[in-house]
Every structure is written in structure tokens, then in C-alpha cells.
Scaffold this active site. Structure first.
Site, short mmCIF file in Angstrom:
data_model
loop_
_atom_site.label_atom_id
_atom_site.label_comp_id
_atom_site.label_asym_id
_atom_site.label_seq_id
_atom_site.Cartn_x
_atom_site.Cartn_y
_atom_site.Cartn_z
N ASP A 141 11.61 4.42 -46.38
CA ASP A 141 12.94 4.89 -46.75
C ASP A 141 13.79 3.77 -47.35
O ASP A 141 13.82 2.65 -46.83
CB ASP A 141 13.64 5.41 -45.48
N GLU B 226 10.42 4.52 -51.43
CA GLU B 226 11.55 5.16 -52.13
C GLU B 226 12.31 4.07 -52.88
O GLU B 226 12.88 3.17 -52.27
CB GLU B 226 12.48 5.83 -51.13
N ASP C 142 8.31 9.00 -41.87
CA ASP C 142 9.38 8.39 -42.65
C ASP C 142 9.88 7.18 -41.87
O ASP C 142 10.36 7.30 -40.74
CB ASP C 142 10.51 9.44 -42.80
N HIS D 174 14.52 16.09 -49.90
CA HIS D 174 15.67 16.42 -49.05
C HIS D 174 16.99 15.81 -49.54
O HIS D 174 18.02 16.05 -48.93
CB HIS D 174 15.37 15.95 -47.62
N ASP D 175 16.95 14.99 -50.56
CA ASP D 175 18.18 14.39 -51.09
C ASP D 175 18.64 15.04 -52.38
O ASP D 175 19.61 14.59 -53.00
CB ASP D 175 17.96 12.89 -51.36
C1 GLC Z 1 17.17 7.71 -48.12
C2 GLC Z 1 16.95 9.07 -47.52
C3 GLC Z 1 18.28 9.73 -47.34
C4 GLC Z 1 19.10 8.90 -46.38
C5 GLC Z 1 19.18 7.46 -46.86
C6 GLC Z 1 19.65 6.58 -45.75
O1 GLC Z 1 17.72 7.75 -49.37
O2 GLC Z 1 16.08 9.79 -48.32
O3 GLC Z 1 18.17 11.04 -46.86
O4 GLC Z 1 20.39 9.41 -46.27
O5 GLC Z 1 17.94 6.96 -47.25
O6 GLC Z 1 18.65 6.47 -44.78
#
Ligand code: GLC
Length: 568
Positions: A208, A266, A103, A343-344
């Protein structure tokens, strides 16, 4: 069909699995999962049938956002292990034909990263322009942030730094200053980091918060409606802006295109499938695939603080239409991932399935996902039917976004309402220790885990399910093995795909008419539903009940019942 589409790269064939490292397996007995813990479970993962691990961040970090706040990109955080442990993980995974995807956090660093420390302490330093630092605005003599933008974690997108007498931008927590991708020197730093990991042998990156790398550098106020703190939540100021596509093109030219790696972006921030082609399209794109969020919240939970549990219900038609829209626009033009949760998000079993029908609904959800199209990603624990937490204590929702949410909302709602909402929506739901067994601490650790174990671990765990041929885990193994058969894979990835009765509000059903003709029929409701069929069944390949209720032109589906059929 486009050659680039049908060219079968390793990552198009892969079955992905997402690991939240602090919650997977604790080997060194400190209550936090670690890399040695992952190594100890590689055989388990191989037997499950997954062959691509996306591992959430494990780099040096003060852990304000559980590792998404990186303070040294080249160092493994001691709570997860050492750089040598990581080298060993790559080696051990590769020896089992499992690829490792890390990641890569490139929208922000930790405020404890040496770049930021230098930027804030030394105004003349070149590092200053690594971040988005702006002078305060004074309104009637009062110091104010440069504009009214609100970030994702319920606060202003700006924090004041006394040392440098400037505001710095952060769309996530204030300990995560955003970096300035308009600065070529900053971009160069990230290219070097990416090469460092690829040269080490990693097989790719999950990128990310990719959507946010380009911002409106005029920093003008948003015209969106303001909240009670005078802030506007206007993602267009920092999401999917035109320069993002240039940055990605350069990153691809300079780094990714020189390696056989997968890049998974993402793209929250409301990207449309059409726009996503600028990132992942075969013609002009620069990364392998993008993760959108359009299929993640179709039960209305997202903004549901005032809703009772009874009002939360999956909108099956919208859910199907979201999958259909992405498929229609991207098919043959870009590769796509498939996922239910990460995980979100809350656990998919609690979102779209049912704890009361855990076994049936968990099996139904994986069947529905696995045979659709694209590269599937399974979130750790879904393979045993893990569900949202049962926490009674608000302090157990130990996550920066939950804390900021509570700071904003505690005065407005009573404790029961806040708890109900967090049990339904919080990211913590998906970050509890993996339930390896019914023993103390769910076999995750031999000390009390930092994040409390879900109270259902004696009923839901790997050990028991390995011993039970009818378990969710055994079903996952069978379904994945079937999905990996060459003819099945060919049909699922490239065979013409269509929904059956897309307007049906209870059943999610589709066909693939490739080398093998298959149909999936899934009841998303906790009630009996009759579903008409217009095809001839050759064989039942997967099914989550013991007996069939198939009639000539219709099937009686019981709660969360599903079939994978081979059809004529
Ligand atoms: C992404 C991650 C999340 C994190 C955010 C900031 O959305 O998936 O878990 O809090 O980025 O890095």
C-alpha cells in the site's frame, strides 16, 4: 526475449480479484463483511475462474480509513473475524488453488498503534524515530507546522500533538502518522511482519502507498503554488524519491526473495513507466509489478466539480495511449498488472461504460482488459456490472477522504453540486455491499449493512445472473476460461501486441500475434460506429450482441459492442 520475462511464474498466469472485505459478505450478522463471509464464497470465486485474491486490510484498526490505519499488524480486527478464521481462509483458498495476497500498509500506522502511543508519550523512546516528528515553526509568535506541505486527504501533511509538543507528518488522515523508513529499526519491524505472514502461508502482498516511503527529510517548504490555506500539494516531497528504491531493494533481499511470493506495489504519485523499472524491472527491480493510476481517470471526472454529466466523456485516444506507453516501456523488461478500478476509484461501469447499456458495456470492458497483456485484476462486483451509487444523502458518503473533501468545499458549492461530484468520483462508489441476490440487503447480510446497498440490487445481482446464460457474470466466466487456455495465455502474455488504429477516438482495438492470432475490437461509445478492418477473421471467440454486423472490410459496431476474434 528476456528469460526472466518468459519464465511463467504462478502469478503471471493468475487471474486476480480484489476484495474489499467490509463489503463482500457478512456471515456473523453485524452488517460488515468478514473473513468467514469470504470463505463462504470461495466456490463462487473458483467457478468465476479467479485464482489470486488481493484482500484489502482486515487487521486490527480503529477504522478511520476502513482498515488502512492499522493498530496491530498481527491481529485480525474482531469485526472481520479471528486469527484462526484467517488461517482457515488460507487453507480453504489453497485447497481450491486460490492464492491469498494481503494488503500490507507500510507507509503509516494508526495513531492508536503502540509504537505511536509510545513515541508521543515518551520523547526519549526509540519509537520516536519510527515517525516523522518535528518541532513547530513560530511565525510572528504563532505556532505553525514545520512546512507548507499538503497531503492527499485535503489537509496539511502535519498535525500537532499536544502531548509531545511536536508536529507529526501524515500524508493521509491525521489518525495515520507516517512511519520513518530512514530508520533501520523501523524497517526491521516491517521485515518481521512480512515474514510472519509469509510463514503463515500467504502468497504475497499488495504494498500500500509504496511510492511514498521516502520523503524529503530536509522538510523545506515547497515552491508550488499555495491554496487558500497556504498549503502546497507537491507530491515530489514524498513520492518516488531515490531512497525508496534502496528501501525496496533491502526489503526484497531480506524477505521477499526468500519466498515464492508476489509483490504488487501501489505507485501513485505520478511515477513514469521508465522510473517504475527501478521497482519492478527484471534487471534491478525488487518487486513483481507496480500499479499505476494512468488508466483510471481518462473520462475527466477527477477534477470535474464544475462539469455537467454531459461533459464527462471517455478520452479513448488518451486511454489507449496510456496503456500503449506503459506497454512500450515495460514490455520484456518488467511484468505488468491490468486493471480498470479498485477500492479507491469509482466503478468502471460508470467511468467508461454506461448504466443505460449495462450488459453490453460491462462485457465490453472485461473483454478489452482481459486480452491485453499482464496479470488482470477484477474488482469485486464488476463481474455483475455494479455501478456508482445513487445516494441522495451526503452522509452516506461515509469515508475519510469524502469527509475531508466536504470540510474543505462545503462552503463553496451547493449541495446538489457536491452530491453530483461525489456520486461521480468518491471511493464509496466502489465500497458498497456485494449484490448477491435480489433479497433484502442484497443477500449480503441479514441486518442493515453499515454501508448502504446500491439501490439497483434487484436488477443487478449474482443470483439472477447465475440463472441467465446471457448475463454479465456468465460472460465473465466464459471469457476468463478462454483467457486461461494455455495457447491463449501464451499469446496474450508473450505474443507481439499492437493497437489497431490507435488514433480512432471511439474504438479501442488491438491485436496479439503470438501462437494464436487474436484481435479485440471494442466500441467505447453509446452510438453506432463503423470500424475498418485490415485482417481476416477466422472465428468469433467472444461477442456481446446476438447477431453480427461484419462486412468484408468493416464492422458496424453498435453501442459498446465488442468482439474477440481469432484472425489469420
Ligand atoms: C492507499 C489505499 C487507500 C488508502 C491509502 C492510505 O492509497 O489504496 O485506500 O486510503 O493508501 O492507506
Amino acid at each position: 526475449m528476456n528469460d526472466k520475462h518468459t519464465h511463467l511464474t504462478w502469478w503471471k498466469q493468475a487471474i486476480g480479484y480484489i476484495i474489499y472485505p467490509s463489503a463482500f459478505k457478512d456471515e456473523n450478522g453485524d452488517g460488515v463483511g468478514d473473513l468467514r463471509g469470504i470463505i463462504s464464497k470461495l466456490d463462487y470465486l473458483r467457478d468465476l475462474g479467479v485464482d489470486l485474491l488481493w484482500i484489502c486490510p482486515f487487521f486490527k484498526s480503529p477504522m478511520d480509513d476502513n482498515g488502512y490505519d492499522v493498530s496491530d499488524y498481527r491481529q485480525i480486527d474482531p469485526r472481520f473475524g479471528t486469527n484462526e478464521d484467517f488461517d482457515l481462509l488460507i487453507k480453504e483458498a489453497h485447497s481450491r488453488n486460490i492464492r491469498i495476497v494481503v494488503d500490507f500498509v507500510l507507509n503509516h500506522t494508526s495513531d492508536e498503534h503502540p509504537w505511536f502511543i509510545e513515541a508521543r508519550n515518551t520523547p526519549q523512546s526509540s519509537k520516536r524515530n519510527y515517525y516523522l516528528m518535528q518541532p513547530p515553526r513560530y511565525v510572528n509568535g504563532k505556532r505553525m507546522p514545520p512546512n507548507n506541505w499538503k497531503g492527499f486527504f485535503s489537509t496539511s501533511a502535519w498535525s500537532f500533538d499536544e502531548v509531545s509538543d511536536a508536529y507529526y507528518m501524515h500524508i493521509f488522515s491525521k489518525k495515520m502518522p507516517d512511519v520513518n523508513w530512514a530508520n533501520p529499526l523501523l524497517r526491521e519491524e516491517y521485515y518481521k511482519i512480512a515474514k510472519y505472514y509469509l510463514d503463515k502461508g500467504v502468497d504475497g502482498f499488495r504494498l500500500d502507498a509504496l511510492a511514498h516511503l521516502a520523503r524529503d527529510l530536509t522538510f523545506q517548504d515547497s515552491k508550488y503554488p499555495l491554496d487558500e490555506n497556504g498549503l502546497a500539494f507537491d507530491m515530489s516531497k514524498y513520492s518516488n524519491r531515490p531512497e525508496l528504491f534502496d528501501y525496496m531493494r533491502e526489503l526484497n533481499q531480506r524477505v521477499f526473495s526468500h519466498y515464492d511470493c508476489v509483490t504488487i506495489g501501489e505507485v501513485g504519485g505520478g511515477i513514469s513507466p521508465e522510473e517504475s523499472l527501478k521497482l519492478s524491472g527484471y534487471e534491478n527491480g525488487s518487486i513483481s509489478m507496480v500499479f499505476n493510476f494512468d488508466t483510471a481517470w481518462e473520462n475527466g471526472a477527477y477534477d470535474s466539480i464544475n462539469k455537467s454529466d454531459e461533459q464527462i466523456s471517455t478520452n479513448v485516444i488518451k486511454l489507449k495511449n496510456n496503456f500503449a506507453r506503459w506497454h512500450r516501456i515495460c514490455d520484456g523488461k518488467a511484468w505488468m498488472p491490468l486493471y480498470w478500478d479498485n477500492h479507491d476509484h469509482p466503478r468502471v461501469l460508470s467511468q467508461y461504460g454506461s448504466v443505460a447499456f449495462r450488459k453490453q458495456s460491462a462485457k465490453m470492458l472485461i473483454t478489452t482488459l482481459l486480452f491485453m497483456y499482464g496479470t488482470p485484476f477484477i474488482y469485486y462486483g464488476d463481474e455483475i456490472g455494479m455501478s456508482n451509487v445513487d445516494y441522495q444523502d451526503i452522509n452516506d458518503f461515509n469515508d475519510v477522504s469524502a469527509r475531508n473533501f466536504l470540510a474543505e468545499n462545503s462552503g463553496k458549492y451547493n449541495l446538489e453540486t457536491l452530491l453530483r461530484f461525489l456520486r461521480r468520483t468518491s471511493r464509496v462508489n466502489a465500497r458498497t455491499p456485494m449484490q448477491w441476490s435480489g433479497e433484502l440487503h442484497a443477500g449480503f447480510s441479514n441486518v442493515p449493512p453499515q454501508q448502504k446497498v446500491n439501490g439497483n440490487y434487484q436488477e443487478v445481482n449474482v443470483k439472477d445472473q447465475l440463472d441467465d446464460e446471457d448475463s454479465i457474470l456468465r460472460y465473465y466466466q466464459k471469457a476468463i476460461a478462454l483467457r486461461k487456455e494455455a495457447t491463449m495465455r501464451q499469446s496474450v502474455l508473450f505474443g507481439p501486441f499492437s493497437f489497431i488504429d490507435i488514433d480512432n477516438s471511439d474504438v479501442f482495438a488491438y491485436k496479439h500475434e503470438g501462437m494464436r492470432k487474436i484481435a479485440v475490437i471494442s466500441n467505447f461509445r453509446a452510438k453506432n460506429v463503423t470500424f475498418a478492418i485490415d485482417f481476416t477473421i477466422k472465428k468469433v471467440l467472444l461477442h456481446n450482441y446476438k447477431d453480427n454486423k461484419i462486412q468484408e472490410t468493416a464492422i458496424l459496431l453498435r453501442p459498446f459492442e465488442c468482439y474477440l476474434f481469432e484472425i489469420e
